[in-house]
Design a protein around this motif. Structure first.
Motif, PDB file in Angstrom:
ATOM      1  N   THR A   1       0.680  -0.999   0.121  1.00  0.00           N
ATOM      2  CA  THR A   1      -0.279  -0.131   0.293  1.00  0.00           C
ATOM      3  C   THR A   1       0.915   0.897  -0.049  1.00  0.00           C
ATOM      4  OG1 THR A   1      -1.208  -1.107   1.109  1.00  0.00           O
ATOM      5  CG2 THR A   1      -1.530   1.342   0.879  1.00  0.00           C
ATOM      6  N   ASN A   2       2.059   1.346   0.927  1.00  0.00           N
ATOM      7  CA  ASN A   2       2.699   2.752   0.917  1.00  0.00           C
ATOM      8  C   ASN A   2       3.579   2.634  -0.172  1.00  0.00           C
ATOM      9  OD1 ASN A   2       4.300   4.581   3.138  1.00  0.00           O
ATOM     10  ND2 ASN A   2       6.142   3.199   1.461  1.00  0.00           N
ATOM     11  N   GLY A   3       4.466   1.486  -1.433  1.00  0.00           N
ATOM     12  CA  GLY A   3       4.275   1.641  -2.258  1.00  0.00           C
ATOM     13  C   GLY A   3       3.889   1.866  -3.236  1.00  0.00           C
ATOM     14  N   GLN A   4       2.135   1.904  -3.580  1.00  0.00           N
ATOM     15  CA  GLN A   4       1.416   1.988  -4.113  1.00  0.00           C
ATOM     16  C   GLN A   4       0.760   3.892  -4.339  1.00  0.00           C
ATOM     17  OE1 GLN A   4       0.088   0.424  -6.950  1.00  0.00           O
ATOM     18  NE2 GLN A   4      -1.222   1.733  -7.336  1.00  0.00           N
ATOM     19  N   LEU A   5       1.213   3.609  -3.117  1.00  0.00           N
ATOM     20  CA  LEU A   5       0.930   6.022  -2.815  1.00  0.00           C
ATOM     21  C   LEU A   5       2.518   6.493  -2.943  1.00  0.00           C
ATOM     22  CD1 LEU A   5      -1.231   5.252   1.027  1.00  0.00           C
ATOM     23  CD2 LEU A   5      -1.323   6.252  -0.938  1.00  0.00           C
ATOM     24  N   GLN A   6       3.092   6.043  -2.973  1.00  0.00           N
ATOM     25  CA  GLN A   6       4.412   6.838  -3.252  1.00  0.00           C
ATOM     26  C   GLN A   6       4.111   6.394  -4.626  1.00  0.00           C
ATOM     27  OE1 GLN A   6       7.786   3.875  -2.057  1.00  0.00           O
ATOM     28  NE2 GLN A   6       8.657   5.935  -0.269  1.00  0.00           N
ATOM     29  N   TRP A   7       3.626   5.608  -5.604  1.00  0.00           N
ATOM     30  CA  TRP A   7       3.520   5.834  -6.597  1.00  0.00           C
ATOM     31  C   TRP A   7       2.865   6.570  -7.843  1.00  0.00           C
ATOM     32  CZ3 TRP A   7      -0.462   4.325 -10.433  1.00  0.00           C
ATOM     33  CH2 TRP A   7      -0.341   4.456 -12.105  1.00  0.00           C
ATOM     34  N   ILE A   8       1.471   6.465  -7.276  1.00  0.00           N
ATOM     35  CA  ILE A   8       0.746   7.742  -7.623  1.00  0.00           C
ATOM     36  C   ILE A   8       0.997   9.276  -7.571  1.00  0.00           C
ATOM     37  CG2 ILE A   8      -1.503   8.529  -6.702  1.00  0.00           C
ATOM     38  CD1 ILE A   8      -2.437   5.665  -5.799  1.00  0.00           C
ATOM     39  N   ILE A   9       1.576   9.640  -5.749  1.00  0.00           N
ATOM     40  CA  ILE A   9       1.619  10.538  -6.264  1.00  0.00           C
ATOM     41  C   ILE A   9       3.116  11.028  -6.526  1.00  0.00           C
ATOM     42  CG2 ILE A   9       3.492  12.067  -4.061  1.00  0.00           C
ATOM     43  CD1 ILE A   9       1.858  10.699  -1.946  1.00  0.00           C
ATOM     44  N   ALA A  10       4.242  10.599  -7.071  1.00  0.00           N
ATOM     45  CA  ALA A  10       5.197  10.467  -8.530  1.00  0.00           C
ATOM     46  C   ALA A  10       4.268  10.179  -9.296  1.00  0.00           C
ATOM     47  CB  ALA A  10       6.170   8.660  -8.087  1.00  0.00           C
ATOM     48  N   GLU A  11       3.769  10.106  -9.705  1.00  0.00           N
ATOM     49  CA  GLU A  11       2.603   9.931 -11.057  1.00  0.00           C
ATOM     50  C   GLU A  11       1.640  10.881 -11.121  1.00  0.00           C
ATOM     51  OE1 GLU A  11       1.817   8.029 -15.206  1.00  0.00           O
ATOM     52  OE2 GLU A  11       3.762   7.457 -13.493  1.00  0.00           O
ATOM     53  N   ALA A  12       1.432  11.392 -10.377  1.00  0.00           N
ATOM     54  CA  ALA A  12       0.455  13.093 -10.642  1.00  0.00           C
ATOM     55  C   ALA A  12       1.241  13.783 -10.704  1.00  0.00           C
ATOM     56  CB  ALA A  12      -0.547  12.562  -9.569  1.00  0.00           C
ATOM     57  N   LEU A  13       2.678  13.722  -9.718  1.00  0.00           N
ATOM     58  CA  LEU A  13       3.707  14.750 -10.021  1.00  0.00           C
ATOM     59  C   LEU A  13       4.814  15.608 -11.818  1.00  0.00           C
ATOM     60  CD1 LEU A  13       5.069  14.689  -6.192  1.00  0.00           C
ATOM     61  CD2 LEU A  13       3.621  16.779  -7.427  1.00  0.00           C
ATOM     62  N   ARG A  14       4.652  13.838 -12.176  1.00  0.00           N
ATOM     63  CA  ARG A  14       5.314  13.609 -12.918  1.00  0.00           C
ATOM     64  C   ARG A  14       4.067  14.253 -14.397  1.00  0.00           C
ATOM     65  NH1 ARG A  14       8.028   9.214 -11.145  1.00  0.00           N
ATOM     66  NH2 ARG A  14       6.651   8.078 -11.953  1.00  0.00           N
ATOM     67  N   ARG A  15       3.372  14.050 -14.382  1.00  0.00           N
ATOM     68  CA  ARG A  15       2.141  14.670 -15.625  1.00  0.00           C
ATOM     69  C   ARG A  15       1.448  16.276 -15.693  1.00  0.00           C
ATOM     70  NH1 ARG A  15      -2.946   9.853 -15.424  1.00  0.00           N
ATOM     71  NH2 ARG A  15      -1.230   7.151 -16.540  1.00  0.00           N
ATOM     72  N   SER A  16       1.975  16.377 -13.923  1.00  0.00           N
ATOM     73  CA  SER A  16       1.853  17.965 -13.191  1.00  0.00           C
ATOM     74  C   SER A  16       3.011  18.683 -13.698  1.00  0.00           C
ATOM     75  CB  SER A  16       1.434  18.018 -12.768  1.00  0.00           C
ATOM     76  OG  SER A  16       1.832  18.213 -11.449  1.00  0.00           O
ATOM     77  N   GLY A  17       4.226  17.841 -14.499  1.00  0.00           N
ATOM     78  CA  GLY A  17       5.154  18.177 -14.560  1.00  0.00           C
ATOM     79  C   GLY A  17       6.359  19.278 -13.619  1.00  0.00           C
ATOM     80  N   ARG A  18       5.706  18.879 -12.259  1.00  0.00           N
ATOM     81  CA  ARG A  18       6.281  19.392 -11.030  1.00  0.00           C
ATOM     82  C   ARG A  18       7.955  18.579 -10.974  1.00  0.00           C
ATOM     83  NH1 ARG A  18       2.899  23.145  -9.022  1.00  0.00           N
ATOM     84  NH2 ARG A  18       0.969  23.256  -9.942  1.00  0.00           N
ATOM     85  N   LEU A  19       7.548  17.530 -11.178  1.00  0.00           N
ATOM     86  CA  LEU A  19       8.655  16.128 -10.694  1.00  0.00           C
ATOM     87  C   LEU A  19       8.970  15.669 -12.100  1.00  0.00           C
ATOM     88  CD1 LEU A  19      10.412  14.450  -8.371  1.00  0.00           C
ATOM     89  CD2 LEU A  19       8.674  12.834  -9.283  1.00  0.00           C
ATOM     90  N   LYS A  20      10.404  16.628 -12.589  1.00  0.00           N
ATOM     91  CA  LYS A  20      11.087  15.149 -13.734  1.00  0.00           C
ATOM     92  C   LYS A  20      12.036  14.500 -13.480  1.00  0.00           C
ATOM     93  CE  LYS A  20      10.767  19.613 -15.635  1.00  0.00           C
ATOM     94  NZ  LYS A  20       9.060  19.632 -15.953  1.00  0.00           N
ATOM     95  N   LYS A  21      12.143  13.672 -14.524  1.00  0.00           N
ATOM     96  CA  LYS A  21      12.926  12.208 -14.465  1.00  0.00           C
ATOM     97  C   LYS A  21      14.042  12.568 -13.965  1.00  0.00           C
ATOM     98  CE  LYS A  21       9.982   9.656 -17.483  1.00  0.00           C
ATOM     99  NZ  LYS A  21      10.495   9.016 -18.477  1.00  0.00           N
ATOM    100  N   PRO A  22      14.667  12.064 -13.160  1.00  0.00           N
ATOM    101  CA  PRO A  22      16.295  12.047 -12.377  1.00  0.00           C
ATOM    102  C   PRO A  22      17.417  11.694 -13.655  1.00  0.00           C
ATOM    103  CG  PRO A  22      15.404  10.171 -11.893  1.00  0.00           C
ATOM    104  CD  PRO A  22      14.276  10.712 -12.285  1.00  0.00           C
ATOM    105  N   SER A  23      18.331  12.950 -14.180  1.00  0.00           N
ATOM    106  CA  SER A  23      19.077  12.793 -14.542  1.00  0.00           C
ATOM    107  C   SER A  23      19.909  11.607 -14.837  1.00  0.00           C
ATOM    108  CB  SER A  23      20.122  13.643 -14.649  1.00  0.00           C
ATOM    109  OG  SER A  23      20.314  14.282 -13.964  1.00  0.00           O
TER     110      SER A  23
END
Length: 59
Positions: A30-52
Motif C-alpha cells: 500500500t505504501n509503495g502504491q501511494l508513492q507511485w500514485i504521488i510520483a505519477e501525478a507529480l510527473r504528469r503535472s510537470g512538477r517532478l522531472k525524471k532524475p538525470s
C-alpha cells in the motif's frame, strides 16, 4: 540512494480500501502504491522531472 521522509496521512476508509485493492492488483505494498500514485501525478503535472543519469554510469 535517495532519502525518504515519513509523514502521517489521514485518508477516508473508502479511499484507503480502493488504494489497497489497487496495490494488491499490481503486487505492490500500500505504501509503495501511494508513492507511485504521488510520483505519477507529480510527473504528469510537470512538477517532478525524471532524475538525470550521471555521465558514464547506469544510474
Amino acid at each position: 540512494m535517495e532519502k525518504t521522509k515519513s509523514f502521517v496521512l489521514r485518508i477516508d476508509a473508502r479511499t484507503m480500501a480502493a488504494v489497497e485493492a489497487w496495490a494488491a492488483d499490481e503486487f505492490r505494498s500500500t505504501n509503495g502504491q501511494l508513492q507511485w500514485i504521488i510520483a505519477e501525478a507529480l510527473r504528469r503535472s510537470g512538477r517532478l522531472k525524471k532524475p538525470s543519469k550521471k555521465p558514464g554510469t547506469n544510474e
